[in-house]
Design a protein around this motif. Structure first.
Motif, PDB file in Angstrom:
ATOM      1  N   ILE A   1      33.373  87.551  48.463  1.00 49.25           N
ATOM      2  CA  ILE A   1      33.274  88.659  49.416  1.00 49.25           C
ATOM      3  C   ILE A   1      34.653  88.953  50.022  1.00 49.25           C
ATOM      4  O   ILE A   1      35.067  90.112  50.138  1.00 49.25           O
ATOM      5  CB  ILE A   1      32.223  88.345  50.511  1.00 49.25           C
ATOM      6  N   GLY A   2      35.372  87.911  50.399  1.00 51.27           N
ATOM      7  CA  GLY A   2      36.717  88.089  50.956  1.00 51.27           C
ATOM      8  C   GLY A   2      37.656  88.768  49.966  1.00 51.27           C
ATOM      9  O   GLY A   2      38.429  89.665  50.322  1.00 51.27           O
ATOM     10  N   GLU A   3      37.569  88.335  48.708  1.00 46.76           N
ATOM     11  CA  GLU A   3      38.413  88.928  47.663  1.00 46.76           C
ATOM     12  C   GLU A   3      38.063  90.394  47.440  1.00 46.76           C
ATOM     13  O   GLU A   3      38.950  91.255  47.347  1.00 46.76           O
ATOM     14  CB  GLU A   3      38.232  88.137  46.368  1.00 46.76           C
ATOM     15  N   LEU A   4      36.759  90.705  47.382  1.00 54.59           N
ATOM     16  CA  LEU A   4      36.327  92.086  47.171  1.00 54.59           C
ATOM     17  C   LEU A   4      36.726  92.979  48.353  1.00 54.59           C
ATOM     18  O   LEU A   4      37.163  94.113  48.163  1.00 54.59           O
ATOM     19  CB  LEU A   4      34.817  92.149  46.944  1.00 54.59           C
ATOM     20  N   LEU A   5      36.565  92.460  49.572  1.00 54.57           N
ATOM     21  CA  LEU A   5      36.937  93.251  50.754  1.00 54.57           C
ATOM     22  C   LEU A   5      38.439  93.514  50.782  1.00 54.57           C
ATOM     23  O   LEU A   5      38.882  94.619  51.124  1.00 54.57           O
ATOM     24  CB  LEU A   5      36.499  92.546  52.039  1.00 54.57           C
TER      25      LEU A   5
END
Length: 151
Positions: free
Chosen positions: A9-13
């Motif tokens: 999620i952090g990478e996608l955001l």
């Protein structure tokens, strides 16, 4: 599993806010946001942002009222097709005339000769021929000075 999901999620955001995500990654991000378990891993601001974006995408223009849906009669439509181009031409001509007159009124003359404005510098400088008459006045003045010195 939860740690991996948080990292994903952090990478996608991060990629989303740098505008580097693909369509598939954005779909994955929305899917994770809709999943109840993974939605807890999103910051509140991101949940609010995506919720607002979804609300905006769901909005549609209201349908016009039934009385507004009646088409114009055929003769009126035909007349408007023939008149409309002429209004554009008339507006363009009016604009060009306005520019032409505005430029004439806004320009400043270089000088005035015989009470008439002269806009061209070359024409104004060619009229210095009129000053030759003053040269004869200077010569007679010099002659008077010479006569006074001789006496």
């Amino acid at each position: 599993m939860k740690k991996e999901q948080e990292e994903r999620i952090g990478e996608l955001l991060e990629r989303y806010f740098e505008a580097r995500t693909t369509q598939a990654e954005e779909s994955e991000l929305r899917g994770l946001l809709h999943d109840a378990e993974s939605a807890e891993n999103f910051p509140a601001e991101v949940r609010l942002l995506f919720g607002g974006l979804e609300a905006l995408s769901a909005e549609r223009m209201p349908e016009p009222a039934a009385e507004r849906q009646t088409p114009c009669p055929a003769p009126v439509r035909t007349l408007m097709r023939h008149i409309s181009p002429w209004w554009g031409v008339a507006a363009a001509v009016l604009f060009a005339v306005g520019i032409f007159l505005g430029a004439g009124l806004l320009r400043k003359p270089y000088c005035y000769i015989d009470g008439k404005p002269v806009y061209d510098r070359k024409v104004a400088l060619q009229t210095t021929v009129y000053f030759d008459a003053f040269a004869t006045l200077g010569a007679s003045e010099q002659m008077v000075d010479d006569l006074l010195e001789i006496q």
